[in-house]
Design an enzyme around this catalytic site. Structure first.
Site, PDB file in Angstrom:
ATOM      1  N   ASP A   5      -3.117   4.292  -0.211  1.00  0.00           N
ATOM      2  CA  ASP A   5      -3.912   4.297   1.008  1.00  0.00           C
ATOM      3  C   ASP A   5      -4.231   5.741   1.383  1.00  0.00           C
ATOM      4  OD1 ASP A   5      -5.160   3.157   3.291  1.00  0.00           O
ATOM      5  OD2 ASP A   5      -3.403   3.663   4.496  1.00  0.00           O
ATOM      6  N   ASN A  53     -11.374  -4.087   1.152  1.00  0.00           N
ATOM      7  CA  ASN A  53     -12.133  -3.038   0.471  1.00  0.00           C
ATOM      8  C   ASN A  53     -13.502  -3.506  -0.004  1.00  0.00           C
ATOM      9  OD1 ASN A  53      -9.109  -1.713  -0.942  1.00  0.00           O
ATOM     10  ND2 ASN A  53     -10.212  -0.975   0.830  1.00  0.00           N
TER      11      ASN A  53
END
Length: 68
Positions: A5, A53
């Site tokens: 991340d 995403n």
């Protein structure tokens, strides 16, 4: 397990490019894998692309896919 991340944020901050951050994340993954092998770690899980995403810009998704 490792949750990847912040690569895009890192890229924007230091390289002015989210894609540069994703590329640097791949370099880090390679180091983690090599070190895991050296340390004889039997299992390694990398969580790299969540369902959220897919809402990223298509150009960014395509750039991430080309990294592998």
């Amino acid at each position: 397990a490792i949750i990847m991340d912040g690569n895009g944020r890192w890229g924007l901050k230091y390289k002015n490019s989210m894609n540069a951050g994703h590329k640097e994340g791949l370099n880090t993954v390679e180091k983690v894998i090599k070190t895991s092998i050296k340390l004889k770690i039997k299992f390694l899980t990398l969580y790299a692309f969540s369902s959220e995403n897919w809402s990223r810009p298509r150009s960014e998704i395509d750039a991430i896919k080309k990294l592998v």
